[in-house]
Scaffold this motif. Structure first.
Motif, PDB file in Angstrom:
ATOM      1  N   ASN A 207      40.348  89.134  52.722  1.00  0.00           N
ATOM      2  CA  ASN A 207      40.914  89.113  51.368  1.00  0.00           C
ATOM      3  C   ASN A 207      39.982  89.710  50.318  1.00  0.00           C
ATOM      4  OD1 ASN A 207      43.110  87.546  52.426  1.00  0.00           O
ATOM      5  ND2 ASN A 207      41.798  85.736  52.303  1.00  0.00           N
ATOM      6  N   GLY A 208      38.835  90.213  50.752  1.00  0.00           N
ATOM      7  CA  GLY A 208      37.854  90.699  49.785  1.00  0.00           C
ATOM      8  C   GLY A 208      38.045  92.158  49.425  1.00  0.00           C
ATOM      9  N   GLU A 209      37.015  92.707  48.778  1.00  0.00           N
ATOM     10  CA  GLU A 209      37.028  94.106  48.386  1.00  0.00           C
ATOM     11  C   GLU A 209      36.434  94.964  49.498  1.00  0.00           C
ATOM     12  OE1 GLU A 209      34.872  94.327  44.765  1.00  0.00           O
ATOM     13  OE2 GLU A 209      36.316  93.150  43.609  1.00  0.00           O
ATOM     14  N   ALA A 210      36.687  96.265  49.417  1.00  0.00           N
ATOM     15  CA  ALA A 210      36.165  97.224  50.401  1.00  0.00           C
ATOM     16  C   ALA A 210      36.576  96.786  51.807  1.00  0.00           C
ATOM     17  CB  ALA A 210      34.655  97.357  50.271  1.00  0.00           C
ATOM     18  N   SER A 211      35.617  96.596  52.705  1.00  0.00           N
ATOM     19  CA  SER A 211      35.926  96.215  54.082  1.00  0.00           C
ATOM     20  C   SER A 211      34.835  95.303  54.611  1.00  0.00           C
ATOM     21  CB  SER A 211      36.028  97.464  54.972  1.00  0.00           C
ATOM     22  OG  SER A 211      34.776  98.139  55.015  1.00  0.00           O
ATOM     23  N   SER A 212      35.118  94.675  55.754  1.00  0.00           N
ATOM     24  CA  SER A 212      34.127  93.786  56.354  1.00  0.00           C
ATOM     25  C   SER A 212      34.487  93.545  57.813  1.00  0.00           C
ATOM     26  CB  SER A 212      34.050  92.466  55.589  1.00  0.00           C
ATOM     27  OG  SER A 212      32.918  91.725  55.999  1.00  0.00           O
ATOM     28  N   THR A 213      33.587  92.821  58.511  1.00  0.00           N
ATOM     29  CA  THR A 213      33.753  92.516  59.935  1.00  0.00           C
ATOM     30  C   THR A 213      33.764  91.005  60.113  1.00  0.00           C
ATOM     31  OG1 THR A 213      32.532  94.530  60.473  1.00  0.00           O
ATOM     32  CG2 THR A 213      32.865  92.940  62.241  1.00  0.00           C
ATOM     33  N   ALA A 214      34.786  90.489  60.762  1.00  0.00           N
ATOM     34  CA  ALA A 214      34.941  89.037  60.894  1.00  0.00           C
ATOM     35  C   ALA A 214      33.772  88.419  61.648  1.00  0.00           C
ATOM     36  CB  ALA A 214      36.258  88.720  61.596  1.00  0.00           C
ATOM     37  N   TRP A 215      33.369  89.038  62.736  1.00  0.00           N
ATOM     38  CA  TRP A 215      32.313  88.450  63.564  1.00  0.00           C
ATOM     39  C   TRP A 215      31.009  88.335  62.795  1.00  0.00           C
ATOM     40  CZ3 TRP A 215      27.721  90.616  65.575  1.00  0.00           C
ATOM     41  CH2 TRP A 215      27.067  89.821  66.514  1.00  0.00           C
ATOM     42  N   SER A 241      33.714  89.732  68.442  1.00  0.00           N
ATOM     43  CA  SER A 241      32.784  90.795  68.047  1.00  0.00           C
ATOM     44  C   SER A 241      33.341  92.180  68.355  1.00  0.00           C
ATOM     45  CB  SER A 241      31.443  90.618  68.760  1.00  0.00           C
ATOM     46  OG  SER A 241      31.621  90.653  70.172  1.00  0.00           O
ATOM     47  N   TYR A 242      34.343  92.261  69.241  1.00  0.00           N
ATOM     48  CA  TYR A 242      34.949  93.554  69.555  1.00  0.00           C
ATOM     49  C   TYR A 242      36.048  93.929  68.557  1.00  0.00           C
ATOM     50  CZ  TYR A 242      32.629  92.723  74.009  1.00  0.00           C
ATOM     51  OH  TYR A 242      31.693  92.469  74.980  1.00  0.00           O
ATOM     52  N   ALA A 243      36.434  93.005  67.685  1.00  0.00           N
ATOM     53  CA  ALA A 243      37.466  93.313  66.701  1.00  0.00           C
ATOM     54  C   ALA A 243      36.933  94.335  65.704  1.00  0.00           C
ATOM     55  CB  ALA A 243      37.898  92.040  65.975  1.00  0.00           C
ATOM     56  N   PRO A 244      37.751  95.273  65.261  1.00  0.00           N
ATOM     57  CA  PRO A 244      37.255  96.335  64.381  1.00  0.00           C
ATOM     58  C   PRO A 244      37.026  95.844  62.953  1.00  0.00           C
ATOM     59  CG  PRO A 244      39.624  96.546  64.690  1.00  0.00           C
ATOM     60  CD  PRO A 244      39.171  95.444  65.596  1.00  0.00           C
ATOM     61  N   GLU A 245      36.335  96.647  62.206  1.00  0.00           N
ATOM     62  CA  GLU A 245      36.168  96.417  60.763  1.00  0.00           C
ATOM     63  C   GLU A 245      37.534  96.538  60.085  1.00  0.00           C
ATOM     64  OE1 GLU A 245      33.763  98.542  57.038  1.00  0.00           O
ATOM     65  OE2 GLU A 245      33.728  99.372  59.068  1.00  0.00           O
ATOM     66  N   VAL A 246      37.808  95.636  59.130  1.00  0.00           N
ATOM     67  CA  VAL A 246      39.111  95.644  58.468  1.00  0.00           C
ATOM     68  C   VAL A 246      38.937  95.717  56.954  1.00  0.00           C
ATOM     69  CG1 VAL A 246      40.319  94.410  60.299  1.00  0.00           C
ATOM     70  CG2 VAL A 246      39.182  93.118  58.494  1.00  0.00           C
ATOM     71  N   PHE A 247      39.940  96.281  56.300  1.00  0.00           N
ATOM     72  CA  PHE A 247      39.982  96.327  54.845  1.00  0.00           C
ATOM     73  C   PHE A 247      40.848  95.175  54.336  1.00  0.00           C
ATOM     74  CE2 PHE A 247      38.538 100.460  56.026  1.00  0.00           C
ATOM     75  CZ  PHE A 247      37.750 100.892  54.966  1.00  0.00           C
ATOM     76  N   ALA A 248      40.976  95.087  53.021  1.00  0.00           N
ATOM     77  CA  ALA A 248      41.729  93.987  52.412  1.00  0.00           C
ATOM     78  C   ALA A 248      43.142  93.928  52.991  1.00  0.00           C
ATOM     79  CB  ALA A 248      41.786  94.175  50.899  1.00  0.00           C
ATOM     80  N   GLY A 249      43.538  92.756  53.455  1.00  0.00           N
ATOM     81  CA  GLY A 249      44.850  92.564  54.066  1.00  0.00           C
ATOM     82  C   GLY A 249      44.864  92.774  55.565  1.00  0.00           C
ATOM     83  N   GLY A 250      43.787  93.330  56.118  1.00  0.00           N
ATOM     84  CA  GLY A 250      43.727  93.550  57.563  1.00  0.00           C
ATOM     85  C   GLY A 250      43.324  92.288  58.305  1.00  0.00           C
ATOM     86  N   THR A 251      43.761  92.176  59.550  1.00  0.00           N
ATOM     87  CA  THR A 251      43.483  90.991  60.363  1.00  0.00           C
ATOM     88  C   THR A 251      42.690  91.365  61.600  1.00  0.00           C
ATOM     89  OG1 THR A 251      45.510  89.900  59.610  1.00  0.00           O
ATOM     90  CG2 THR A 251      44.512  89.071  61.646  1.00  0.00           C
ATOM     91  N   ALA A 252      41.617  90.632  61.835  1.00  0.00           N
ATOM     92  CA  ALA A 252      40.802  90.795  63.039  1.00  0.00           C
ATOM     93  C   ALA A 252      41.109  89.643  63.981  1.00  0.00           C
ATOM     94  CB  ALA A 252      39.321  90.820  62.687  1.00  0.00           C
ATOM     95  N   THR A 253      41.373  89.965  65.234  1.00  0.00           N
ATOM     96  CA  THR A 253      41.743  88.952  66.225  1.00  0.00           C
ATOM     97  C   THR A 253      40.806  89.022  67.412  1.00  0.00           C
ATOM     98  OG1 THR A 253      44.058  89.074  65.564  1.00  0.00           O
ATOM     99  CG2 THR A 253      43.580  88.082  67.702  1.00  0.00           C
ATOM    100  N   GLY A 254      40.399  87.861  67.905  1.00  0.00           N
ATOM    101  CA  GLY A 254      39.538  87.826  69.078  1.00  0.00           C
ATOM    102  C   GLY A 254      39.256  86.397  69.491  1.00  0.00           C
ATOM    103  N   ASP A 255      38.647  86.248  70.653  1.00  0.00           N
ATOM    104  CA  ASP A 255      38.312  84.925  71.177  1.00  0.00           C
ATOM    105  C   ASP A 255      36.880  84.553  70.805  1.00  0.00           C
ATOM    106  OD1 ASP A 255      40.804  84.782  72.296  1.00  0.00           O
ATOM    107  OD2 ASP A 255      40.151  85.529  74.261  1.00  0.00           O
ATOM    108  N   TYR A 256      36.638  83.261  70.810  1.00  0.00           N
ATOM    109  CA  TYR A 256      35.300  82.737  70.540  1.00  0.00           C
ATOM    110  C   TYR A 256      35.043  81.590  71.505  1.00  0.00           C
ATOM    111  CZ  TYR A 256      31.229  82.547  67.471  1.00  0.00           C
ATOM    112  OH  TYR A 256      29.954  82.656  66.957  1.00  0.00           O
ATOM    113  N   CYS A 257      33.850  81.528  72.040  1.00  0.00           N
ATOM    114  CA  CYS A 257      33.546  80.519  73.065  1.00  0.00           C
ATOM    115  C   CYS A 257      32.215  79.847  72.745  1.00  0.00           C
ATOM    116  CB  CYS A 257      33.494  81.180  74.443  1.00  0.00           C
ATOM    117  SG  CYS A 257      33.259  80.004  75.800  1.00  0.00           S
TER     118      CYS A 257
END
Length: 287
Positions: A207-215, A241-257
């Motif tokens: 939901n932020g500005e520019a882009s970011s990485t969830a991991w 960690s394999y999910a791509p960088e996303v911009f505002a409104g983008g969704t990163a999906t992946g597993d965590y263990c």
């Protein structure tokens, strides 16, 4: 009969003079004999300085600074014999210092990251007076809708939580995914006795500005009884960690263990926090 007059004596012959002087042919320019070309020395000096500068930058220093350092050392060794000796030696010295700085910075950054994870609070006090707080914390049941900041009273499973610049939904929780993780990669190490691998899926919308990485932004932990566990399991195919960088409104999906104790894993709560913001950490019930 008269005699002819006597002829005058011959002039004395002069001795032969020295041979004519011819100047020697012009030789090569003086710099070809007195000085060596400085190209290799200058390159070694420049690359060594670059290795030192990039060595101060975490991560980049390992790759870029390391390449410049190795190149400076090689060019400097060649330059000692074929180029300007002093410049070559200075270039080698800068490269060595740059490589040392790279190692020190890398170790320091890794240690700092480890300390951040270790400093994550792991102990929580539960109210023993039996009184209910206004927000239902303390002994509140896990299915009670509260603000999620108390791990003993987490939000219901599947709740959408917003922390910092991310909106997160945790789903497909597998409290004991040990067999699944071990089968995913032969190099994974089994958990210690009395522990198991706790696996869940993360859908994080930025939901932020520019882009970011969830991991890189989000920290996860599993709360069981009075502690939060954060140790990773090992390699899993669809890790966040394999999910791509996303911009505002983008969704990163992946597993965590995460590795957790077997006792109490079925009633665990999952914590999530945006590391770069001052937003509180929120907890969601696993089931």
């Amino acid at each position: 009969m008269s005699q002819p007059p006597a002829s005058p004596p011959p002039f004395p012959q002069e001795p032969p003079g020295p041979p004519p002087y011819y100047p020697p042919p012009p030789g090569p320019p003086a710099e070809q004999w007195g000085e060596r070309p400085k190209t290799l020395g200058v390159l070694a000096l420049v690359f060594g300085a670059a290795a030192l500068l990039f060595g101060l930058i975490p991560v980049a220093g390992i790759f870029i600074g390391g390449l410049f350092g190795v190149a400076a050392i090689v060019l400097g060794i060649l330059g000692i014999f074929k180029s300007h000796k002093l410049m070559s030696i200075i270039g080698i010295a800068l490269a060595v210092v740059g490589l040392i700085v790279t190692v020190i910075v890398t170790i320091a950054v890794g240690k700092a990251a480890e300390d951040i994870i270790e400093d994550w609070p792991t102990d929580y006090e539960t109210s023993d007076d039996g009184e209910d707080s206004d927000q239902g914390h303390g002994d509140a049941p896990q299915d009670q809708v509260v603000d999620g900041t108390d791990p003993t009273a987490p939000l219901p499973a599947g709740s959408e939580v917003t922390t910092g610049n991310w909106t997160v939904v945790i789903s497909e929780v597998v409290p004991d995914a040990t067999d699944q993780v071990m089968e995913s990669d032969p190099f994974n190490v089994a958990p210690p006795e009395g522990y198991q691998f706790f696996l869940f899926t993360v859908d994080a919308t930025y939901n932020g500005e520019a882009s970011s990485t969830a991991w890189a932004d989000l920290l996860f932990g599993v709360f069981i009884e009075d502690s939060v566990y954060t140790e990773a399991c090992g390699f899993i195919p669809d890790h966040l960690s394999y999910a791509p960088e996303v911009f505002a409104g983008g969704t990163a999906t992946g597993d965590y263990c995460i590795t957790v104790p077997s006792a109490g894993a079925e009633t665990a709560a999952i914590g999530v926090e945006d590391y770069w913001s001052s937003a509180p950490r929120l907890f969601v019930a696993a089931e």
